[in-house]
Scaffold this motif. Sequence first.
Motif, short mmCIF file in Angstrom:
data_model
loop_
_atom_site.label_atom_id
_atom_site.label_comp_id
_atom_site.label_asym_id
_atom_site.label_seq_id
_atom_site.Cartn_x
_atom_site.Cartn_y
_atom_site.Cartn_z
N PRO A 120 0.42 -1.24 -0.07
CA PRO A 120 0.39 -0.05 -0.09
C PRO A 120 1.27 1.03 0.13
O PRO A 120 1.90 1.51 0.63
CB PRO A 120 -0.88 -0.57 1.26
CG PRO A 120 -0.05 -0.70 2.61
CD PRO A 120 0.05 -1.87 1.22
N GLY A 121 -0.07 2.11 -0.81
CA GLY A 121 1.26 3.68 -0.94
C GLY A 121 1.82 3.80 -1.83
O GLY A 121 2.33 4.85 -1.86
N TYR A 122 1.92 2.66 -2.81
CA TYR A 122 2.87 3.12 -3.72
C TYR A 122 1.46 3.28 -4.84
O TYR A 122 0.82 2.14 -5.43
CB TYR A 122 4.21 1.73 -4.02
CG TYR A 122 4.99 1.59 -2.85
CD1 TYR A 122 6.34 1.95 -3.31
CD2 TYR A 122 4.98 1.31 -2.00
CE1 TYR A 122 7.27 2.18 -2.28
CE2 TYR A 122 6.03 1.18 -0.96
CZ TYR A 122 7.17 1.55 -1.09
OH TYR A 122 8.35 1.35 -0.28
N PRO A 123 2.18 3.95 -5.91
CA PRO A 123 1.03 3.75 -7.46
C PRO A 123 1.41 2.48 -8.25
O PRO A 123 2.17 1.88 -8.10
CB PRO A 123 2.03 5.29 -8.28
CG PRO A 123 3.33 4.94 -7.45
CD PRO A 123 3.79 4.85 -6.33
N GLU A 124 0.05 2.42 -9.13
CA GLU A 124 0.17 1.64 -10.11
C GLU A 124 1.54 1.14 -11.11
O GLU A 124 1.85 2.65 -11.53
CB GLU A 124 -0.64 1.25 -10.42
CG GLU A 124 -2.08 0.54 -9.72
CD GLU A 124 -1.65 -0.53 -9.06
OE1 GLU A 124 -1.10 -1.43 -10.04
OE2 GLU A 124 -1.79 -0.51 -8.21
N VAL B 194 11.82 -4.60 -6.65
CA VAL B 194 12.17 -5.83 -6.82
C VAL B 194 10.10 -6.50 -5.40
O VAL B 194 9.40 -7.24 -5.36
CB VAL B 194 12.93 -6.15 -6.33
CG1 VAL B 194 13.09 -7.97 -5.78
CG2 VAL B 194 13.76 -6.33 -7.14
N ASN B 195 10.38 -5.65 -4.36
CA ASN B 195 9.61 -6.04 -3.42
C ASN B 195 7.91 -5.28 -3.85
O ASN B 195 7.01 -5.87 -3.60
CB ASN B 195 10.34 -5.23 -1.76
CG ASN B 195 11.26 -5.80 -1.85
OD1 ASN B 195 11.30 -7.27 -2.18
ND2 ASN B 195 12.11 -5.41 -0.80
N VAL B 196 8.28 -4.78 -4.82
CA VAL B 196 7.00 -3.49 -4.59
C VAL B 196 6.46 -4.05 -5.95
O VAL B 196 5.07 -4.55 -6.02
CB VAL B 196 7.04 -1.66 -5.02
CG1 VAL B 196 5.14 -1.49 -5.16
CG2 VAL B 196 7.34 -1.23 -3.72
#
Length: 237
Positions: A113-117, A204-206
């Motif tokens: 959460p909190g990251y853009p597509e 990598v993680n997102v």
Amino acid sequence: MRILTAAVFALAGLIFFTSFDTAKGTDIRRDDSLLKLSDLIQQRSRKNKELDESNAALRDSVESLAKSDGGSTRAQDEKLTGLEKSAGTRPLTGQAITVTLNDAPPNATAKLPGYPEPQPDYLVIHQQDLQAVVNALWQGGAKGIKVMDQRLISTSAVRCVGNTLILQGRVYSPPYKITAVGDPGRLQRALAASKAIQTYMVYVNVYGLGWKVTEDGTVTLPGYSGTVDLHYAEPAK
């Protein structure tokens, strides 16, 4: 007003007819020059690989002739061997690790959460990602590095065009494998300490970019087999 309307329709019809006649039933928005350029790059890549293999065979022949020369001394041979190892033209055996980078799935979404597509640009390996790994491995004391199937030397340049790697005249697609000979623990610590790689690990993680580090045990890197001539720009005359 009727005359102006008729003139507009007549002009539109002329444009449509001209476009249809030009296209001959094909898509006139497709850039065939890009397709031809891609084919040319692939053809040149195959040719460069053949030339590298031929050059390596010739170099082996020259070395065999040099060793059979009774005038050479043991000290000279040892000095030459040392220089060749430093230049990367001799095979190198030792403990190694391999780093594998890969594009994310094309349908990837933000996992946290909190990251853009993601934009398409977020999902592919970039030149700076490969350079960050290579630089970190050198910083970690790598004695030799191989990218894909080619040994790096001091004049090697890691460049990407789109999502393809161009290395020493040959073209590669992901996944990209970078193998380094050296102390495995020190090499991995250098990777972890790299600021550029820390940024890459966020993606990598997102977004699911590929990242894998494996210890390979004892491996042998090939010697560099391409040209060692320096190429530089010259002013136009």
